[in-house]
Design a protein around this motif. Sequence first.
Motif, PDB file in Angstrom:
ATOM      1  N   ALA A 416       0.842  -1.201   0.000  1.00 45.18           N
ATOM      2  CA  ALA A 416       0.000   0.000   0.000  1.00 45.18           C
ATOM      3  C   ALA A 416       0.876   1.250   0.000  1.00 45.18           C
ATOM      4  O   ALA A 416       1.911   1.295   0.673  1.00 45.18           O
ATOM      5  CB  ALA A 416      -0.914   0.004   1.216  1.00 45.18           C
ATOM      6  N   PRO A 417       0.497   2.281  -0.756  1.00 45.85           N
ATOM      7  CA  PRO A 417       1.299   3.513  -0.812  1.00 45.85           C
ATOM      8  C   PRO A 417       1.601   4.101   0.562  1.00 45.85           C
ATOM      9  O   PRO A 417       2.715   4.577   0.808  1.00 45.85           O
ATOM     10  CB  PRO A 417       0.435   4.452  -1.662  1.00 45.85           C
ATOM     11  N   ASP A 418       0.611   4.076   1.464  1.00 48.47           N
ATOM     12  CA  ASP A 418       0.834   4.646   2.798  1.00 48.47           C
ATOM     13  C   ASP A 418       1.820   3.820   3.630  1.00 48.47           C
ATOM     14  O   ASP A 418       2.502   4.365   4.500  1.00 48.47           O
ATOM     15  CB  ASP A 418      -0.484   4.780   3.554  1.00 48.47           C
ATOM     16  N   ARG A 419       1.887   2.523   3.384  1.00 46.97           N
ATOM     17  CA  ARG A 419       2.870   1.712   4.109  1.00 46.97           C
ATOM     18  C   ARG A 419       4.278   2.012   3.588  1.00 46.97           C
ATOM     19  O   ARG A 419       5.232   2.128   4.354  1.00 46.97           O
ATOM     20  CB  ARG A 419       2.542   0.224   3.947  1.00 46.97           C
ATOM     21  N   ILE A 420       4.393   2.161   2.277  1.00 51.50           N
ATOM     22  CA  ILE A 420       5.693   2.476   1.680  1.00 51.50           C
ATOM     23  C   ILE A 420       6.198   3.827   2.188  1.00 51.50           C
ATOM     24  O   ILE A 420       7.351   3.969   2.599  1.00 51.50           O
ATOM     25  CB  ILE A 420       5.592   2.465   0.142  1.00 51.50           C
ATOM     26  N   SER A 421       5.306   4.829   2.184  1.00 54.06           N
ATOM     27  CA  SER A 421       5.724   6.157   2.652  1.00 54.06           C
ATOM     28  C   SER A 421       5.951   6.167   4.159  1.00 54.06           C
ATOM     29  O   SER A 421       6.798   6.921   4.661  1.00 54.06           O
ATOM     30  CB  SER A 421       4.699   7.214   2.251  1.00 54.06           C
ATOM     31  N   ALA A 422       5.229   5.335   4.902  1.00 56.00           N
ATOM     32  CA  ALA A 422       5.439   5.274   6.348  1.00 56.00           C
ATOM     33  C   ALA A 422       6.813   4.707   6.684  1.00 56.00           C
ATOM     34  O   ALA A 422       7.499   5.194   7.598  1.00 56.00           O
ATOM     35  CB  ALA A 422       4.347   4.433   7.008  1.00 56.00           C
ATOM     36  N   LEU A 423       7.239   3.672   5.961  1.00 54.30           N
ATOM     37  CA  LEU A 423       8.561   3.098   6.191  1.00 54.30           C
ATOM     38  C   LEU A 423       9.657   4.105   5.839  1.00 54.30           C
ATOM     39  O   LEU A 423      10.657   4.243   6.559  1.00 54.30           O
ATOM     40  CB  LEU A 423       8.719   1.821   5.360  1.00 54.30           C
ATOM     41  N   ALA A 424       9.447   4.845   4.738  1.00 54.75           N
ATOM     42  CA  ALA A 424      10.410   5.881   4.372  1.00 54.75           C
ATOM     43  C   ALA A 424      10.400   7.010   5.392  1.00 54.75           C
ATOM     44  O   ALA A 424      11.457   7.557   5.756  1.00 54.75           O
ATOM     45  CB  ALA A 424      10.089   6.418   2.980  1.00 54.75           C
ATOM     46  N   GLY A 425       9.202   7.364   5.881  1.00 49.04           N
ATOM     47  CA  GLY A 425       9.090   8.418   6.879  1.00 49.04           C
ATOM     48  C   GLY A 425       9.763   8.047   8.184  1.00 49.04           C
ATOM     49  O   GLY A 425      10.385   8.898   8.846  1.00 49.04           O
ATOM     50  N   LEU A 426       9.635   6.778   8.583  1.00 48.70           N
ATOM     51  CA  LEU A 426      10.301   6.313   9.798  1.00 48.70           C
ATOM     52  C   LEU A 426      11.814   6.529   9.698  1.00 48.70           C
ATOM     53  O   LEU A 426      12.445   7.027  10.646  1.00 48.70           O
ATOM     54  CB  LEU A 426       9.985   4.838  10.026  1.00 48.70           C
ATOM     55  N   LYS A 427      12.396   6.183   8.562  1.00 50.76           N
ATOM     56  CA  LYS A 427      13.845   6.362   8.384  1.00 50.76           C
ATOM     57  C   LYS A 427      14.231   7.835   8.475  1.00 50.76           C
ATOM     58  O   LYS A 427      15.256   8.180   9.072  1.00 50.76           O
ATOM     59  CB  LYS A 427      14.271   5.788   7.033  1.00 50.76           C
ATOM     60  N   GLU A 428      13.394   8.713   7.904  1.00 52.32           N
ATOM     61  CA  GLU A 428      13.724  10.133   7.947  1.00 52.32           C
ATOM     62  C   GLU A 428      13.601  10.681   9.362  1.00 52.32           C
ATOM     63  O   GLU A 428      14.421  11.506   9.797  1.00 52.32           O
ATOM     64  CB  GLU A 428      12.819  10.907   6.990  1.00 52.32           C
ATOM     65  N   LEU A 429      12.618  10.228  10.109  1.00 48.91           N
ATOM     66  CA  LEU A 429      12.482  10.659  11.498  1.00 48.91           C
ATOM     67  C   LEU A 429      13.651  10.163  12.342  1.00 48.91           C
ATOM     68  O   LEU A 429      14.160  10.876  13.222  1.00 48.91           O
ATOM     69  CB  LEU A 429      11.160  10.158  12.082  1.00 48.91           C
ATOM     70  N   PHE A 624      -7.292   5.977  -0.189  1.00 47.55           N
ATOM     71  CA  PHE A 624      -6.492   5.552  -1.336  1.00 47.55           C
ATOM     72  C   PHE A 624      -5.108   5.081  -0.895  1.00 47.55           C
ATOM     73  O   PHE A 624      -4.599   4.072  -1.393  1.00 47.55           O
ATOM     74  CB  PHE A 624      -6.372   6.690  -2.345  1.00 47.55           C
ATOM     75  N   GLY A 625      -4.496   5.795   0.035  1.00 43.04           N
ATOM     76  CA  GLY A 625      -3.170   5.414   0.502  1.00 43.04           C
ATOM     77  C   GLY A 625      -3.157   4.067   1.197  1.00 43.04           C
ATOM     78  O   GLY A 625      -2.183   3.310   1.098  1.00 43.04           O
ATOM     79  N   SER A 626      -4.230   3.731   1.915  1.00 44.90           N
ATOM     80  CA  SER A 626      -4.311   2.439   2.601  1.00 44.90           C
ATOM     81  C   SER A 626      -4.845   1.337   1.697  1.00 44.90           C
ATOM     82  O   SER A 626      -4.782   0.166   2.026  1.00 44.90           O
ATOM     83  CB  SER A 626      -5.226   2.558   3.822  1.00 44.90           C
ATOM     84  N   ARG A 627      -5.400   1.746   0.544  1.00 46.82           N
ATOM     85  CA  ARG A 627      -5.996   0.873  -0.470  1.00 46.82           C
ATOM     86  C   ARG A 627      -7.303   0.238  -0.033  1.00 46.82           C
ATOM     87  O   ARG A 627      -7.745  -0.749  -0.623  1.00 46.82           O
ATOM     88  CB  ARG A 627      -4.993  -0.199  -0.934  1.00 46.82           C
ATOM     89  N   ILE A 628      -7.970   0.794   0.948  1.00 46.07           N
ATOM     90  CA  ILE A 628      -9.293   0.288   1.279  1.00 46.07           C
ATOM     91  C   ILE A 628     -10.292   0.646   0.189  1.00 46.07           C
ATOM     92  O   ILE A 628     -11.214  -0.110  -0.099  1.00 46.07           O
ATOM     93  CB  ILE A 628      -9.784   0.794   2.648  1.00 46.07           C
ATOM     94  N   ALA A 629     -10.123   1.808  -0.462  1.00 54.27           N
ATOM     95  CA  ALA A 629     -11.055   2.197  -1.528  1.00 54.27           C
ATOM     96  C   ALA A 629     -11.011   1.193  -2.667  1.00 54.27           C
ATOM     97  O   ALA A 629     -12.054   0.807  -3.220  1.00 54.27           O
ATOM     98  CB  ALA A 629     -10.721   3.597  -2.036  1.00 54.27           C
TER      99      ALA A 629
END
Length: 658
Positions: A416-429, A624-629
């Motif tokens: 899911a797009p939000d999971r991909i960005s969350a993993l990238a966000g974790l690294k940046e934090l 959309f980011g979680s792909r529930i839609a």
Amino acid sequence: MCGIALVLSGGRVVVARSGAAAAAAAAAEIRPSDEGKGVTVDELKDALRRRGPDSLGCERLRVCADGTILGSDGCNCGGGDGGDVGVTELCFIGATLQVRGAEPVSQPMVAQSGSILVYNGEIYGGIHVADDQNDSQSLLSSLESCCSCDCHALVRDEACPCCGSVGKSVPQILSTIKGPWALIYWQKDSKTVWFGRDAFGRRSLLVHWPTPDDSRFILSSVSPPSFEVSNSASTVKGVESGPDNDFSESTNMSYWEEVPCGIYSFQLKGLEKNSMCMKEACVFEVRRREWIDSSLDELIQWKRKSIVPTVDNLTSQKNSVGDYHLSQSYRNSTKTDKNAAYRVLTVLRESVMLRTNLNGLFQGDLNKLKDDELAPIAILFSGGLDSMILAALLDQCLDSKWTIDLLNVSFDGQLAPDRISALAGLKELQRISPIRRWRLVEIDTALTNLKGESERVMSLIHPSNTYMDLNIGIALWLAASGDGWVDGRICNMQDGSRYKYKSTSRVLLVGSGADEQCAGYGRHRTKYRLGGWVSLDEEMRLDVQRIWKRNMGRDDRCISDHGKEARFPFLDENVIKILLEVPLWEIAKLDEPVGKGDKKILREVANLLGLKEAAVQPKRAIQFGSRIARESNRKNFGSNRAANQASAGSVEINQRAR
């Protein structure tokens, strides 16, 4: 966070919406009865207890036709029966989630005067709340000093024309509150019921107007489960439709409606003298009160002074961008910088600080957090621009000994797009704040596994009833649960193994309001392309002024169902004020690409915080980011293409079912 309710029944009394009292009385369609065919008091209690699991209280008040108060007692509200003929019963219910103050506080709160308050909200300004005090206690004390004359329309610091009192009116007190709130208040001296919610609707409040099937007047934070479908529509004759910013008065009404932002009241005295009393009933009209605070009124009108730029404005903007990578210098700087991004960053940081000050959190809970891996604050986290800004600011506001939980939901696992960005966000934090323990909680599920959960969320989003509302509601509800998995390797926790985890954070930071105020939606780009700056400004104003109806009530109900309290730093009054002072062309520049011109001001804030990757993240809605839609479209419409052709997001669920 609390759950509040009022059930008014019996006594030949009908409470009618503003403008509809005469029509309702003339039609004589609504006749008080001792039996409500709708929701029961016990069902209300069960639903409210999920929002406020720490305590549940009730207070029953009985008022005679001549205004005499027979007294009150505890939780014996029964099924909402009026009891004796000619006696009106008011049953107040309060369920409390204790997150503020040093000592436990139960609701309803009963003052020495006999006035009763049930309150769901936080006070961040306007009324003083000491560190060891609860918001409800402070508010009740202020309300008790109010003038109780019938006029209730005092100008600040002027004596009441009726009694000469210089005490403020109830609307004056409520207008000064900075922060989210919804309340129900019985002012004994004037025999007046006051209710309402803050100017941006950040806390939920629903109303049931009397109908032929259920003549009671009911206010509640939430609709009980499985009630919204079988009671989705009732008909009241002689009522015409009203505007969005007032009570909806359509002829086919839902059992529950959102209470529009504002302050409302009705009086229960002199029933036998009331001119609208008939043989069947006395009809009392709810009156809407004006906000009595000029600065608040300016925010409600949401008027920006600088909308259309000149050539000089745009030229100077290009020449003053400067170096954004100033994270450390910002922290060390003591000088005031007039740059718009600095101003927004400063006020956002203050907003996060107010909402995460542990001195304001219930000390009993803090004492339980001995383990260094427990987290008092969590963030609904997509890894996108808004949640990354909140995470970086929370890091600055919260002692480094505490862990911060990042709650991320996915309906497509790691894809899911939000999971991909969350993993990238974790690294940046982790890069900008390596000393902090960041815990990414991966909440994974499939829509096909959520039959019972979906039915529950259906009741929570009610009276919203589209597939888009349901998709957003399910995603928020699951994320707020905090029930998922943690990869110890990427989070630098435990022995590096993947382990089951459920967040115990009671306070959740949410990025609501950022897109509406900073032009983050695709339709903003369309409006700008078709109508320029003025059209863009009008669309953004519309979004902010209807956010109570489209977003906030629904989101509050879904998040709070887990005994969690959502806090919205982007909707702080001071943040809204500063964003309105910034010229529109510095807020957004929609002739630039997606991920650059949309929410331009927040991208500059992210750069100031050192969040270089988050600063270029495109906007993605949670559905959309979680792909529930996507999963919902396949389940309910057969495919994404068929769903798009049917405009699936706006389709009402009950219509599709038929």
